[in-house]
Design a protein around this motif. Structure first.
Motif, short mmCIF file in Angstrom:
data_model
loop_
_atom_site.label_atom_id
_atom_site.label_comp_id
_atom_site.label_asym_id
_atom_site.label_seq_id
_atom_site.Cartn_x
_atom_site.Cartn_y
_atom_site.Cartn_z
N SER A 143 34.29 39.30 43.01
CA SER A 143 34.44 37.85 43.12
C SER A 143 34.86 37.26 41.78
O SER A 143 35.79 36.44 41.70
CB SER A 143 33.13 37.22 43.59
N GLY A 144 34.19 37.68 40.69
CA GLY A 144 34.54 37.17 39.37
C GLY A 144 35.95 37.55 38.95
O GLY A 144 36.69 36.74 38.39
N TRP A 147 38.42 35.36 40.85
CA TRP A 147 38.57 34.04 40.24
C TRP A 147 39.38 34.13 38.95
O TRP A 147 40.25 33.28 38.68
CB TRP A 147 37.19 33.44 39.94
N GLY A 311 31.48 37.54 36.16
CA GLY A 311 31.34 38.60 37.14
C GLY A 311 30.45 39.73 36.64
O GLY A 311 29.63 40.27 37.39
N SER A 377 32.60 31.67 40.89
CA SER A 377 32.50 33.09 41.21
C SER A 377 31.10 33.45 41.67
O SER A 377 30.91 34.10 42.71
CB SER A 377 32.88 33.92 39.98
#
Length: 458
Positions: A143-144, A147, A311, A377
């Motif tokens: 996810s991080g 982003w 992240g 994130s």
């Protein structure tokens, strides 16, 4: 950046493709251009922009959870992503007609709203793919990284726009030349072209998403054979029944309910300061569109760096500590911005030719950009931890609902406060209160969700 599979890279291409709508159009180029050039004056422009975002947020709040539940029942995410991508492209392209002397302000605002609805709804379905492309230990990093990758895409798009298209009041771009392709600077055609350019960018860079990510293969939805066999109305009814059960179940899953409530406030606050930051700079500090864009380059680069770093922090500590830290810093930075004007810093007077207000605003805004990447994130990861794995799209639909149920609130409060005080600076003060409320409600959120993922009931 970490080594990921081809499918993960395909999924992250949505962030890359869609980010310019937020970076180029909403925050740094088109939003400030509308308020400072298209509207009658910056204060009126801030009000009109606020009412538009309020109405758009209300539409998204009503339909987001319904669409999410529907998609979980039909199992066909690709069709929805294509549909809302079309809205994105149409809305962005129509911004070309936002000429300085246009009398069709409402049509321009409507076009922007259509594109915004498209990108927000498409995000629901792409976010719901997250648990299907990585395990629990890695989704925070994925996810991080997504982003961060999106921020880089937005950064490159912003640099290209500033160098070759967006002109200042003298008709020159950041490179010191007239806009490319013979665009007329007197009609601000270079700046207006950012709408169609953003649409083209999205179409081109969504190709890897559809080639590699294969959203139709998500494990959380029904099979394609079942989706094909079930009629349109049955899918809708099944989705609504599932949504009702989920909402009723929130009474037992107090952790998820608390998180949805918390995110409702802190994400609304962050979206508010992001949407109005550029407008604030042009109206209060008298920055030009190119000035705002220059800051956008620095802010986006910092945001990408901290999204990626966030992240790793998410993977080590979990999303909750990351979220709380970001909210606290965002609230403090926003409060400090409210004390800055062309002739003031921390309410202390300075000379009108002093650079101190610009430096102070830049420092606060850079901090907001840094925390924003990590916050968004970690928030996406938290939804995965809190949601029922078998109805993940619905979970992200509820997350979108929580983000948009009061999405009208920050723009409404900003527009109302600006109208009542006649001062853009005081117009953004309600955002601090929204951050504080979101921070407080997080105390009831369990870091790993109330139930373990494998134990959640359908």
């Amino acid at each position: 950046m970490a080594k990921f599979s081809k499918r993960v890279w395909g999924w992250m291409h949505f962030d890359w493709a869609s980010q310019p709508y937020h970076t180029v159009l909403t925050t740094f180029i088109f939003g400030p251009y509308f308020a400072s050039v298209v509207a009658d004056n910056p204060t009126t422009g801030q009000e009109q922009w606020g009412w538009m975002l309020s109405a758009t947020g209300l539409v998204i709040a009503v339909f987001a959870p319904i669409l999410g539940a529907w998609a979980d029942s039909s199992g066909n995410k690709s069709t929805w992503i294509v549909l809302f991508s079309a809205l994105y492209v149409a809305g962005a392209w129509a911004l070309w007609w936002a000429a300085p002397d246009t009398t069709h302000l409402n049509w321009i605002l409507l076009a922007f709203a259509v594109g915004l609805v498209g990108v927000e709804f498409a995000t629901i379905f792409t976010n719901a793919m997250l648990p299907d492309i990585g395990d629990k230990k890695e989704i925070g990093l994925i996810s991080g990284s997504g982003w961060a990758y999106g921020y880089v895409g937005g950064l490159i798009a912003l640099i290209l726009v500033l160098l070759f298209f967006a002109e200042n009041e003298t008709g020159k771009t950041l490179a010191g030349n007239p806009p490319a392709f013979g665009f007329d600077p007197a009609e601000r055609e270079g700046t207006r072209s950012t709408g169609p350019l953003t649409a083209i960018w999205y179409v081109v860079f969504m190709i890897p998403f559809f080639l590699w990510a294969s959203p139709g293969r998500a494990r959380g939805g029904a099979s394609s054979m079942k989706a094909a066999a079930m009629p349109f109305l049955s899918n809708a009814l099944e989705g609504m029944r599932g949504l009702r059960q989920t909402i009723v179940g929130l009474r037992k899953n107090t952790s998820f309910a608390a998180y949805l409530a918390s995110s409702m406030f802190y994400r609304d606050a962050f979206n508010g300061i992001a949407a109005f930051g550029g407008i604030y700079a042009t109206g209060v500090l008298e920055w030009t569109i190119v000035d705002v864009g220059m800051f956008g380059i620095a802010g986006t680069l910092v945001g990408a760096t901290f999204a990626f770093a966030g992240g790793f922090a998410d993977r080590r500590y979990g999303p909750k500590p990351v979220i709380l830290t970001c909210i606290a810093i965002l609230a403090t930075s926003t409060l400090l911005i409210c004390t800055i004007a062309r002739d003031q810093v921390l309410f202390f007077p300075v000379g009108t030719d002093s650079s101190l207000p610009d430096i102070a605003f830049f420092a606060c805004a850079i901090t907001i950009s840094a925390m924003g990447g990590s916050l968004q994130s970690a928030s996406r990861t938290m939804v995965v931890r809190q949601s029922n794995q078998s109805r993940m799209t619905e979970g992200f639909g509820l997350y979108a609902l929580s983000g948009k149920a009061t999405a009208f609130l920050a723009p409404f409060l900003i527009a109302t406060t600006t109208a009542l005080t006649g001062d853009q600076r005081f117009g953004v003060t309600p955002i601090v209160i929204l951050f504080i409320i979101g921070f407080y409600i997080m105390k009831w959120v369990h870091p790993d969700g109330q139930f373990k993922r494998g134990e959640q009931t359908k």
